[in-house]
Every structure is written in structure tokens, then in C-alpha cells.
Design an enzyme around this catalytic site. Structure first.
Site, PDB file in Angstrom:
ATOM      1  N   PRO A 102       0.832  -1.216   0.000  1.00  0.00           N
ATOM      2  CA  PRO A 102       0.000   0.000   0.000  1.00  0.00           C
ATOM      3  C   PRO A 102       0.857   1.253   0.000  1.00  0.00           C
ATOM      4  O   PRO A 102       2.058   1.211   0.275  1.00  0.00           O
ATOM      5  CB  PRO A 102      -0.802  -0.124   1.310  1.00  0.00           C
ATOM      6  CG  PRO A 102      -0.641  -1.540   1.754  1.00  0.00           C
ATOM      7  CD  PRO A 102       0.667  -1.999   1.224  1.00  0.00           C
ATOM      8  N   CYS A 103       0.235   2.382  -0.264  1.00  0.00           N
ATOM      9  CA  CYS A 103       0.972   3.642  -0.281  1.00  0.00           C
ATOM     10  C   CYS A 103       1.553   3.927   1.097  1.00  0.00           C
ATOM     11  O   CYS A 103       1.040   3.473   2.123  1.00  0.00           O
ATOM     12  CB  CYS A 103       0.084   4.785  -0.749  1.00  0.00           C
ATOM     13  SG  CYS A 103      -0.994   5.459   0.536  1.00  0.00           S
ATOM     14  N   LEU A 104       2.637   4.688   1.121  1.00  0.00           N
ATOM     15  CA  LEU A 104       3.311   4.975   2.380  1.00  0.00           C
ATOM     16  C   LEU A 104       2.434   5.790   3.317  1.00  0.00           C
ATOM     17  O   LEU A 104       2.601   5.741   4.541  1.00  0.00           O
ATOM     18  CB  LEU A 104       4.622   5.704   2.101  1.00  0.00           C
ATOM     19  CG  LEU A 104       5.638   4.926   1.261  1.00  0.00           C
ATOM     20  CD1 LEU A 104       6.871   5.773   1.010  1.00  0.00           C
ATOM     21  CD2 LEU A 104       6.009   3.601   1.913  1.00  0.00           C
ATOM     22  N   SER A 140      -0.472   5.147   4.128  1.00  0.00           N
ATOM     23  CA  SER A 140      -1.261   4.224   4.942  1.00  0.00           C
ATOM     24  C   SER A 140      -0.526   3.809   6.206  1.00  0.00           C
ATOM     25  O   SER A 140      -1.123   3.224   7.110  1.00  0.00           O
ATOM     26  CB  SER A 140      -1.627   2.980   4.126  1.00  0.00           C
ATOM     27  OG  SER A 140      -0.471   2.188   3.869  1.00  0.00           O
TER      28      SER A 140
END
Length: 272
Positions: free
Chosen positions: A170-172, A174
Site C-alpha cells: 500500500p501507499c506509504l 497508509s
């Protein structure tokens, strides 16, 4: 579940812009769209401080192997105060910027559809980004073909694609607890910690969660429960990270190993 099913969905689009983040779902979609539509499939990527560098590199490696170009777009989330505040619906604001940029690219290239790698499993989760997708008329070809996450990985393996078993990434953003503002420095700290631990320890699963001025490292719980030597090695690496954080990320006051191990979505809170 087979390639022709998803290929027929993509062929029905005629032209499309594919939102390719660099995770398994969007990478497979990029490959299939390119194979089905050739130059009529525009593969787009939003490089950002919130996107793991490994994901961007993986997309460009796939592009090299498959022979497609990548169009970079600016989703603008780092200029959006609503996103930076990190509210419960943070993903809505991020995806709104992304799909606005991709819709503009679709108009520029004459593409009739913006397509995402959303799969059936995603529909059962809380994903405010799907609301943004609906706002912009984004299509979800894997959903239209009835494919779940396991189907996508199985298809990638059947096609011999190198990214088939890459762990979820997931994107950082998150990793930053709901309500703790997102900053470039916090995103950089997350990336630094996770990259360092992967390189030093060879970990497949590692998360650096930031809550206020505290960072906690999560790893596979089985490593903490079953192997005292391995746990000691991880604890030593985290202690070394603490020394490096004091030099590079002074806003992070403490960093430690979470004794509970990894749990999905621990940084997300509906009541920050």
C-alpha cells in the site's frame, strides 16, 4: 477465470488509460491492457513521495519487458490540505487528485476509459477511493470480469510474470496513523526504515507505522514468536534505526519494535 475473459472486457473499451501504481493488480492490468489494445492502452503512473520507490521501479521494469511506455502524472496530493490532514477518508482526496489527472490524460490522448486494478475483494473493504472512482466514471475491468485477488495472482503466475508473488504494498501514507498529518519527512522516514530493514534482514513483510512523534516497526509475528535469535537480530536492527532516525528524522522522538507483530490496517482509525 482465464485471460480471454479479461481480454474481452479490455477489448470492449477500445481505448483506455490504466492507473498503474506498481502493485500486482495494476501491473497485471497494464500488461493485459497493452497486450489487448497495444498503443490504445495508455499506462499512467503517479510518482509521489507516498509511492514506494520499489513500486515505481517495478512498473518501469515491467514496461521495459513488455514494451510499453509509461506516462507520469502529478496527482497533486502533497498540495492538498485535505489529504495532508490525514482524515478517515484520506484515500478519497488522494484518488480524487489521481483520477482528475488521469481523466485529463484520457481527454488528451482520446482514450474513452480510465481503468483501475480494483478487484472483487476490494469491494468488501472500506475504500473511500472507490467513491472518487465513481465520481470520475472509472472502470474496474477485474471486477467486470469477476476476478478476485487470488485470481489475479494465479493469472500472473500462469503468464510467468515476475511480480506475481510480490507482497502487497500500500501507499506509504497508509503507514501514518489517522489524524497524524502527512508530511514529506514522515513519508521519507517510513520508506527509509522499511527499505533498511528489508536490505539488512531480508524481510518480505515490514511496516513502519508513525503515530505523532513515535514510530513502531511491525514484522511477521511468527518471527517474533518462534526464533529468539531472529528476534534479537530484528531488535538490534531497529535500535540501529533509532540512531539513524535521530540524525535524519529528528521529528521522530522514539522508534521501537511492536511486540504484537504485523497487523493489517493498524494505522487506520475511524475515530482519530
Amino acid at each position: 477465470m482465464n485471460t480471454p475473459d479479461i481480454a474481452s472486457v479490455l477489448a470492449g473499451y477500445g481505448t483506455c488509460v490504466v492507473a498503474a501504481s506498481g502493485g500486482v493488480d495494476s501491473l497485471l492490468l497494464a500488461v493485459l491492457a497493452h497486450r489487448a489494445l497495444g498503443a490504445e492502452a495508455v499506462i499512467a503512473h503517479a510518482a509521489s513521495p507516498a509511492v514506494p520507490a520499489g513500486d515505481t521501479a517495478r512498473l518501469y521494469e515491467t514496461a521495459r519487458m513488455e514494451g510499453f511506455a509509461v506516462r507520469q502524472v502529478d496527482a497533486g496530493e502533497m498540495r492538498d490540505p485535505r489529504y495532508l490532514e490525514n482524515p478517515v477518508d484520506r484515500c478519497y482526496h488522494c484518488k480524487t487528485g489521481l483520477y482528475r489527472a488521469l481523466s485529463a490524460l484520457a481527454r488528451e490522448t482520446g482514450a474513452g476509459v480510465v481503468a483501475s486494478g480494483t478487484n472483487l475483494d476490494d469491494l468488501s473493504d472500506y475504500r473511500p477511493g472507490l467513491v472518487a472512482a465513481k465520481d470520475f466514471g472509472v472502470r474496474h475491468p477485474f471486477v467486470e470480469a469477476g476476478l478476485a485477488k487470488a485470481d489475479i495472482r494465479a493469472m500472473a503466475r500462469a503468464l510467468g510474470l515476475f511480480f506475481a508473488d510480490v507482497p502487497a504494498s500500500p501507499c506509504l501514507g497508509s503507514r501514518i496513523h489517522t489524524g497524524t498529518p502527512i508530511t514529506r519527512e514522515r513519508l521519507a522516514a517510513v520508506a527509509f526504515a522499511e527499505d533498511a530493514l528489508r536490505e539488512r534482514l531480508g524481510l518480505d513483510l515490514v511496516r513502519c507505522r508513525i503515530h505523532g512523534d513515535t514510530a513502531r516497526i511491525e514484522v511477521d509475528p511468527s518471527l517474533l514468536a518462534s526464533d529468539a535469535g531472529r528476534r534479537g537480530e530484528i531488535e538490534a536492527a531497529v535500535a540501529e534505526l533509532g540512531r539513524q532516525f535521530r540524525e535524519h528524522f529528528p521529528d521522530i522522538a522514539t522508534i521501537g519494535l511492536d511486540p504484537r507483530g504485523y497487523a493489517r490496517g493498524r494505522a487506520f482509525h475511524t475515530t482519530p
